[in-house]
Design a protein around this motif. Structure first.
Motif, PDB file in Angstrom:
ATOM      1  N   LEU A  14       0.826  -1.197   0.000  1.00 42.72           N
ATOM      2  CA  LEU A  14       0.000   0.000   0.000  1.00 42.72           C
ATOM      3  C   LEU A  14       0.861   1.248   0.000  1.00 42.72           C
ATOM      4  O   LEU A  14       0.569   2.220  -0.692  1.00 42.72           O
ATOM      5  CB  LEU A  14      -0.922   0.001   1.219  1.00 42.72           C
ATOM      6  N   ARG A  25       2.145   2.219  -3.349  1.00 41.62           N
ATOM      7  CA  ARG A  25       1.143   2.667  -4.307  1.00 41.62           C
ATOM      8  C   ARG A  25       0.512   3.990  -3.883  1.00 41.62           C
ATOM      9  O   ARG A  25      -0.508   4.402  -4.412  1.00 41.62           O
ATOM     10  CB  ARG A  25       0.043   1.613  -4.467  1.00 41.62           C
ATOM     11  N   GLN A  66      -0.669   6.777  -6.485  1.00 42.55           N
ATOM     12  CA  GLN A  66      -1.648   6.549  -7.534  1.00 42.55           C
ATOM     13  C   GLN A  66      -2.897   7.377  -7.297  1.00 42.55           C
ATOM     14  O   GLN A  66      -3.151   7.863  -6.206  1.00 42.55           O
ATOM     15  CB  GLN A  66      -2.025   5.062  -7.608  1.00 42.55           C
ATOM     16  N   ALA A  89      -6.420   8.307  -6.326  1.00 39.92           N
ATOM     17  CA  ALA A  89      -7.231   7.673  -5.288  1.00 39.92           C
ATOM     18  C   ALA A  89      -8.549   8.397  -5.155  1.00 39.92           C
ATOM     19  O   ALA A  89      -8.719   9.538  -5.560  1.00 39.92           O
ATOM     20  CB  ALA A  89      -6.489   7.671  -3.953  1.00 39.92           C
ATOM     21  N   THR A 111      -7.669  -5.379  -3.028  1.00 41.86           N
ATOM     22  CA  THR A 111      -7.835  -6.076  -4.294  1.00 41.86           C
ATOM     23  C   THR A 111      -6.479  -6.221  -4.960  1.00 41.86           C
ATOM     24  O   THR A 111      -5.509  -5.550  -4.601  1.00 41.86           O
ATOM     25  CB  THR A 111      -8.771  -5.318  -5.252  1.00 41.86           C
ATOM     26  N   GLN A 132      -1.145  -5.594  -4.415  1.00 44.45           N
ATOM     27  CA  GLN A 132      -2.407  -5.285  -3.763  1.00 44.45           C
ATOM     28  C   GLN A 132      -2.548  -3.790  -3.508  1.00 44.45           C
ATOM     29  O   GLN A 132      -1.558  -3.065  -3.413  1.00 44.45           O
ATOM     30  CB  GLN A 132      -2.511  -6.016  -2.433  1.00 44.45           C
ATOM     31  N   HIS A 133      -3.775  -3.328  -3.395  1.00 44.13           N
ATOM     32  CA  HIS A 133      -4.014  -1.969  -2.968  1.00 44.13           C
ATOM     33  C   HIS A 133      -5.342  -1.901  -2.232  1.00 44.13           C
ATOM     34  O   HIS A 133      -6.209  -2.751  -2.397  1.00 44.13           O
ATOM     35  CB  HIS A 133      -3.982  -0.990  -4.143  1.00 44.13           C
ATOM     36  N   VAL A 144      -9.025  -0.481  -1.299  1.00 44.01           N
ATOM     37  CA  VAL A 144     -10.148   0.023  -2.083  1.00 44.01           C
ATOM     38  C   VAL A 144     -11.370   0.168  -1.197  1.00 44.01           C
ATOM     39  O   VAL A 144     -11.423  -0.363  -0.074  1.00 44.01           O
ATOM     40  CB  VAL A 144     -10.496  -0.917  -3.265  1.00 44.01           C
ATOM     41  N   THR A 181     -12.860   1.272  -5.768  1.00 46.83           N
ATOM     42  CA  THR A 181     -12.235   2.574  -5.932  1.00 46.83           C
ATOM     43  C   THR A 181     -10.973   2.644  -5.078  1.00 46.83           C
ATOM     44  O   THR A 181     -11.036   2.461  -3.867  1.00 46.83           O
ATOM     45  CB  THR A 181     -13.198   3.691  -5.495  1.00 46.83           C
ATOM     46  N   PRO A 182      -9.798   2.903  -5.677  1.00 51.77           N
ATOM     47  CA  PRO A 182      -8.550   2.917  -4.910  1.00 51.77           C
ATOM     48  C   PRO A 182      -8.539   3.980  -3.820  1.00 51.77           C
ATOM     49  O   PRO A 182      -9.121   5.059  -3.962  1.00 51.77           O
ATOM     50  CB  PRO A 182      -7.482   3.205  -5.970  1.00 51.77           C
ATOM     51  N   SER A 203      -5.677   5.892  -1.211  1.00 53.90           N
ATOM     52  CA  SER A 203      -4.241   6.058  -1.014  1.00 53.90           C
ATOM     53  C   SER A 203      -3.843   6.169   0.447  1.00 53.90           C
ATOM     54  O   SER A 203      -2.660   6.138   0.772  1.00 53.90           O
ATOM     55  CB  SER A 203      -3.747   7.309  -1.757  1.00 53.90           C
ATOM     56  N   GLN A 213      -4.435   0.818   4.340  1.00 57.21           N
ATOM     57  CA  GLN A 213      -5.443  -0.221   4.545  1.00 57.21           C
ATOM     58  C   GLN A 213      -6.493   0.238   5.545  1.00 57.21           C
ATOM     59  O   GLN A 213      -6.178   0.615   6.679  1.00 57.21           O
ATOM     60  CB  GLN A 213      -4.765  -1.492   5.062  1.00 57.21           C
TER      61      GLN A 213
END
Length: 400
Positions: free
Chosen positions: A41, A44, A47, A49, A342, A348-349, A351, A365-366, A368, A371
């Motif tokens: 996480l 990422r 990215q 979000a 997911t 993994q990221h 969502v 939906t991501p 940022s 978790q």
């Protein structure tokens, strides 16, 4: 991690009840697809979000949850509950159970440091679920002392001073407790028991937080297939619990918290295992959530009832590559908000998903912020905790 191993991990429980908005989460989502979810996480974080925003405290920085004075271990929030103007969060800090209270300025203060029932227990403990009912507050979790796991059940009249429950209902060997809720007919704690090599679902009921009675579990004794319960919620007519039995994702219903009927949800075609680990209730609608296992990996799933638990519909949520799991869930506004992870192992990221009715769900939906480990809704605002590294922060979402 195998499906059997995941069921032995701490599980997630999310509950929405009329008297208190309640949501709980365990550590399973941080362990499901890889042991390095937090690292993934963090990598990422740049990215694009969705609308998870850090909620500032009085000092203008993201609200945080302190550990015990003089200690610097990991802090994790597993559950948030609100009732009567009081909002509590429970989890673990520095290897001990921890309880925080939200102040009017949005900051969270550790309130359990002076309670010997909470902070001075031996071993490594974590509180997994918290609920409020007519007799007061209850928090449940697990203690690992010298390799032996024991249940932790704490109660409080005011949310500030806590006592350990000493009922013999929780002293039998092999008991684990994972979830708790409160309804019109009392309190229900759910979990599992291991006895003579058998693992079977376990429920306990109390009207007053002092006297506890073991409930039926639909006649399951572990003789043929193992079973366990990870989540429970209160409805207008009783209780709904969720877990697993013989590799099926399973739902239990009860009018009184003592006598339960069991229903094994059919697995989707191609699935080999399934588990439900959250429950949320919004009026007559009940949503349970977790994952199913197929050849691609874990796939996020919800099983929904529009009539208080009489009939059920299964829905696979969208996820990149079809892989993921729901790790926390809450009733919010007129609908529901879920969060999870997911993507395949190593990519993994975090969502979120949202639904106006429990039936129609948004795409994943991501997020940022990290978790999401707990969610709770008050009015039109959904608050949660995001875990990145050793400390959680507060994030907010709009209700659907």
């Amino acid at each position: 991690m195998t499906a059997a191993g995941r069921r032995r991990a701490w599980q997630v429980v999310r509950v929405g009840v009329p008297a208190a908005v309640l949501v709980t989460v365990g550590a399973v989502a941080l362990m499901m697809l890889t042991g390095k979810t937090n690292e993934m996480l963090a990598s990422r974080g740049s990215q694009s979000a969705q609308s998870a925003q850090s909620a500032p405290d009085a000092g203008g920085s993201p609200a945080a949850f302190a550990g015990y004075p003089g200690q610097h271990g990991t802090v994790m929030v597993n559950s948030i509950a609100a009732a009567g103007g009081i909002r509590l969060a429970v989890g673990a800090a520095d290897g001990h159970p921890a309880i925080w209270r939200r102040a009017a300025d949005g900051s969270w203060t550790l309130i359990s440091a002076s309670s010997s029932a909470v902070s001075q227990r031996p071993g490594t403990d974590s509180l997994l679920s918290v609920a409020h009912g007519p007799a007061g507050w209850i928090a449940v979790g697990a203690a690992d002392s010298q390799g032996s796991q024991q249940p932790v059940v704490l109660t409080s009249a005011d949310g500030a001073t806590w006592q350990a429950v000493t009922s013999t209902a929780f002293t039998a060997p092999g008991i684990s407790v994972m979830g708790v809720t409160a309804g019109r007919s009392g309190y229900v704690v759910v979990g599992k028991q291991v006895s003579n090599g058998r693992t079977f679902a376990a429920m306990w009921w109390s009207a007053d937080l002092r006297n506890w009675t073991g409930g039926s579990n639909g006649g399951l004794d572990g003789r043929l297939e193992s079973s366990a319960v990870y989540a429970v919620g209160a409805t207008a007519t009783g209780f709904v619990a969720a877990g697993t039995h013989g590799g099926c994702h399973t739902i239990w219903t009860s009018a009184d918290g003592k006598n339960w009927s069991v229903y094994d949800v059919p697995r989707p075609p191609g699935a080999t295992d399934a588990l439900l680990q959250q429950v949320a209730v919004n009026g007559t609608r009940v949503v349970t959530a977790g994952y199913v296992v197929d050849k691609a990996g874990d796939a996020p799933v919800v099983v929904v009832s529009a009539d208080g638990g009489k009939t059920w519909k299964q829905i696979l949520l969208t996820a990149p590559g079809g892989v993921g799991a729901v790790s926390t869930l809450t009733a919010a506004g007129n609908g529901f908000v879920a969060a999870g992870v997911t993507g395949p192992a190593g990519a993994q990221h975090a969502v979120t998903w949202s639904s106006p009715d429990g039936i129609t769900w948004s795409a994943a939906t991501p997020v940022s912020a990290g978790q999401i480990t707990a969610l709770s809704a008050v009015g039109s605002t959904v608050s949660g905790t995001a875990q990145r590294g050793a400390e959680p922060s507060v994030v907010t979402f709009a209700a659907p």
